[in-house]
Design a protein around this motif. Structure first.
Motif, PDB file in Angstrom:
ATOM      1  N   ARG A 283      -8.497   1.509  -4.802  1.00  0.00           N
ATOM      2  CA  ARG A 283      -7.364   0.841  -5.474  1.00  0.00           C
ATOM      3  C   ARG A 283      -6.296   0.429  -4.466  1.00  0.00           C
ATOM      4  O   ARG A 283      -5.687  -0.626  -4.595  1.00  0.00           O
ATOM      5  CB  ARG A 283      -6.772   1.755  -6.539  1.00  0.00           C
ATOM      6  CG  ARG A 283      -7.773   2.073  -7.622  1.00  0.00           C
ATOM      7  CD  ARG A 283      -7.114   2.434  -8.937  1.00  0.00           C
ATOM      8  NE  ARG A 283      -8.183   2.636  -9.909  1.00  0.00           N
ATOM      9  CZ  ARG A 283      -8.746   3.817 -10.153  1.00  0.00           C
ATOM     10  NH1 ARG A 283      -8.310   4.882  -9.550  1.00  0.00           N
ATOM     11  NH2 ARG A 283      -9.725   3.914 -11.021  1.00  0.00           N
ATOM     12  N   LEU A 284      -6.082   1.248  -3.450  1.00  0.00           N
ATOM     13  CA  LEU A 284      -5.091   0.881  -2.422  1.00  0.00           C
ATOM     14  C   LEU A 284      -5.577  -0.355  -1.658  1.00  0.00           C
ATOM     15  O   LEU A 284      -4.796  -1.248  -1.319  1.00  0.00           O
ATOM     16  CB  LEU A 284      -4.857   2.050  -1.464  1.00  0.00           C
ATOM     17  CG  LEU A 284      -4.166   3.272  -2.081  1.00  0.00           C
ATOM     18  CD1 LEU A 284      -4.132   4.433  -1.094  1.00  0.00           C
ATOM     19  CD2 LEU A 284      -2.754   2.927  -2.542  1.00  0.00           C
ATOM     20  N   ASP A 285      -6.882  -0.413  -1.411  1.00  0.00           N
ATOM     21  CA  ASP A 285      -7.451  -1.597  -0.760  1.00  0.00           C
ATOM     22  C   ASP A 285      -7.218  -2.850  -1.616  1.00  0.00           C
ATOM     23  O   ASP A 285      -6.942  -3.935  -1.079  1.00  0.00           O
ATOM     24  CB  ASP A 285      -8.958  -1.414  -0.534  1.00  0.00           C
ATOM     25  CG  ASP A 285      -9.280  -0.591   0.712  1.00  0.00           C
ATOM     26  OD1 ASP A 285      -8.372  -0.381   1.539  1.00  0.00           O
ATOM     27  OD2 ASP A 285     -10.440  -0.165   0.855  1.00  0.00           O
TER      28      ASP A 285
ATOM     29  N   SER B 158      -8.669   5.250  -2.521  1.00  0.00           N
ATOM     30  CA  SER B 158      -8.683   4.238  -1.452  1.00  0.00           C
ATOM     31  C   SER B 158      -9.078   2.847  -1.961  1.00  0.00           C
ATOM     32  O   SER B 158      -8.540   1.837  -1.515  1.00  0.00           O
ATOM     33  CB  SER B 158      -9.703   4.613  -0.381  1.00  0.00           C
ATOM     34  OG  SER B 158      -9.315   5.743   0.260  1.00  0.00           O
TER      35      SER B 158
ATOM     36  N   ILE C  76       0.851  -1.199   0.000  1.00  0.00           N
ATOM     37  CA  ILE C  76       0.000   0.000   0.000  1.00  0.00           C
ATOM     38  C   ILE C  76       0.889   1.254   0.000  1.00  0.00           C
ATOM     39  O   ILE C  76       0.632   2.195  -0.742  1.00  0.00           O
ATOM     40  CB  ILE C  76      -0.983  -0.026   1.200  1.00  0.00           C
ATOM     41  CG1 ILE C  76      -2.044  -1.104   0.964  1.00  0.00           C
ATOM     42  CG2 ILE C  76      -1.641   1.338   1.406  1.00  0.00           C
ATOM     43  CD1 ILE C  76      -2.936  -1.414   2.155  1.00  0.00           C
ATOM     44  N   GLU C  77       1.979   1.236   0.775  1.00  0.00           N
ATOM     45  CA  GLU C  77       2.891   2.389   0.803  1.00  0.00           C
ATOM     46  C   GLU C  77       3.507   2.636  -0.561  1.00  0.00           C
ATOM     47  O   GLU C  77       3.607   3.769  -1.031  1.00  0.00           O
ATOM     48  CB  GLU C  77       4.017   2.151   1.838  1.00  0.00           C
ATOM     49  CG  GLU C  77       3.701   2.677   3.215  1.00  0.00           C
ATOM     50  CD  GLU C  77       2.853   3.936   3.210  1.00  0.00           C
ATOM     51  OE1 GLU C  77       1.697   3.843   3.669  1.00  0.00           O
ATOM     52  OE2 GLU C  77       3.324   4.999   2.740  1.00  0.00           O
TER      53      GLU C  77
ATOM     54  N   SER D 184      -3.997   7.491  -5.388  1.00  0.00           N
ATOM     55  CA  SER D 184      -4.575   8.161  -4.217  1.00  0.00           C
ATOM     56  C   SER D 184      -5.939   7.583  -3.859  1.00  0.00           C
ATOM     57  O   SER D 184      -6.446   7.791  -2.760  1.00  0.00           O
ATOM     58  CB  SER D 184      -4.703   9.663  -4.473  1.00  0.00           C
ATOM     59  OG  SER D 184      -5.483   9.861  -5.629  1.00  0.00           O
TER      60      SER D 184
ATOM     61  N   PRO E  92      -6.993   2.617   4.003  1.00  0.00           N
ATOM     62  CA  PRO E  92      -6.236   1.458   3.517  1.00  0.00           C
ATOM     63  C   PRO E  92      -4.953   1.266   4.328  1.00  0.00           C
ATOM     64  O   PRO E  92      -4.218   2.226   4.546  1.00  0.00           O
ATOM     65  CB  PRO E  92      -5.907   1.836   2.063  1.00  0.00           C
ATOM     66  CG  PRO E  92      -6.987   2.788   1.667  1.00  0.00           C
ATOM     67  CD  PRO E  92      -7.347   3.539   2.899  1.00  0.00           C
TER      68      PRO E  92
ATOM     69  N   ALA F   4       2.296   1.708  -3.502  1.00  0.00           N
ATOM     70  CA  ALA F   4       1.277   2.155  -4.464  1.00  0.00           C
ATOM     71  C   ALA F   4       0.861   3.603  -4.182  1.00  0.00           C
ATOM     72  O   ALA F   4       0.512   4.343  -5.107  1.00  0.00           O
ATOM     73  CB  ALA F   4       0.061   1.234  -4.384  1.00  0.00           C
ATOM     74  N   ARG F   5       0.928   3.997  -2.906  1.00  0.00           N
ATOM     75  CA  ARG F   5       0.461   5.334  -2.517  1.00  0.00           C
ATOM     76  C   ARG F   5       1.217   6.458  -3.246  1.00  0.00           C
ATOM     77  O   ARG F   5       0.688   7.555  -3.415  1.00  0.00           O
ATOM     78  CB  ARG F   5       0.637   5.518  -0.999  1.00  0.00           C
ATOM     79  CG  ARG F   5      -0.543   6.207  -0.338  1.00  0.00           C
ATOM     80  CD  ARG F   5      -0.218   6.490   1.115  1.00  0.00           C
ATOM     81  NE  ARG F   5      -0.689   5.459   2.022  1.00  0.00           N
ATOM     82  CZ  ARG F   5      -1.946   5.342   2.428  1.00  0.00           C
ATOM     83  NH1 ARG F   5      -2.861   6.175   1.993  1.00  0.00           N
ATOM     84  NH2 ARG F   5      -2.294   4.375   3.253  1.00  0.00           N
TER      85      ARG F   5
END
Ligand code: UTP
Length: 234
Positions: free
Chosen positions: A68-70, A66, A56-57, A64, A185, A59-60
């Protein structure tokens, strides 16, 4: 046939010390063999732990959204689920070779295998919530949340040295501590607020405990007294 469902925190798969790692896996394998031998059905929902946070870090930096980060977090939970699945298949346990993507599919697969292991499903919650839904759908009497703290505390023990352990509480009291808003996320909490909300909606008891202690985990799964927090419906 009794069905037992547990949310296994992702951090449990990766203790800091390498020897503790093989020790924990070995004892978890014993627990699985034991439960299978007693004719239990076991559903395990594995958390993402370190790979989820790392992914997640990473991809962040470019994502941005949420949702997609999930999705990145979910992929990590499925990786961890596969590690545990293969580890148990390796010693001959009757583990489903498929990692289900929904709790409905997981319940269906539990009819043909003693053990079904899965990770996350859809964005907006963590694997704690998936386990609650799995327990509800499977008609399990409660859901075990195995994490790396021994109890639910009345406040955050990392910031409050006077935080007190809670042995027994209601779902409403737990919801007062966790809140009911979804986490960001990769954000961690003692118990996912969405899991608490769904447990309230399904009138499902929870057992929150330290999954590093496999004896405690087995006691809770068997419905025996355990070290941890029993969260009653009311
Ligand atoms: P986890 O279930 O691992 O979160 O999901 P956690 O509470 O931090 O658990 P531990 O530390 O592993 O025990 C990791 C991330 O994956 C996404 C969320 O972004 C979550 O923060 N996720 C997971 C979902 O979006 N849906 C799911 O069903 C599961």
């Amino acid at each position: 046939m009794t069905t037992h469902i547990v949310a296994l925190g992702g951090s449990l798969l990766r203790p800091e010390e390498a020897d503790q790692r093989s020790d924990w896996f070995g004892r978890l394998r014993q627990l699985a063999v034991h439960m299978e031998g007693n004719g239990r059905r076991l559903g395990i929902v594995v958390g993402g732990g370190l790979p989820a946070r790392e992914g997640i870090e990473l991809a962040r930096a470019t994502v941005s959204n949420s949702y997609r980060l999930d999705m990145v977090g979910i992929a990590a939970t499925r990786l961890n689920a596969t590690i545990l699945q293969q580890s148990l298949i390796d010693i001959g346990c009757d583990v489903c070779p498929i990692i289900p993507t929904t709790t409905t599919q997981a319940v269906e697969l539990l009819t043909s295998h003693h053990i079904v292991i899965m990770g996350g499903t859809t964005p907006g919650h963590t694997t704690d919530a998936v386990a609650v839904k799995f327990a509800r759908d499977a008609g399990a009497p409660y859901c075990v949340i195995a994490t790396n703290v021994s109890h639910v505390y009345d406040s955050d023990p990392r910031t409050n040295p006077n935080a007190k352990q809670i042995e027994e509480m209601t779902l409403a009291e737990l919801a007062n501590i966790t809140g009911t808003e979804a986490l960001e996320p990769g954000q961690s909490a003692a118990v996912d607020p969405i899991a608490v909300k769904w447990a309230q909606e399904s009138a499902l008891k929870l057992a929150v405990l330290d999954g590093r202690n496999l004896e405690t985990l087995e006691n809770a799964l068997e419905g025996k007294p355990f070290v941890g927090t029993l969260v009653k419906v009311e």
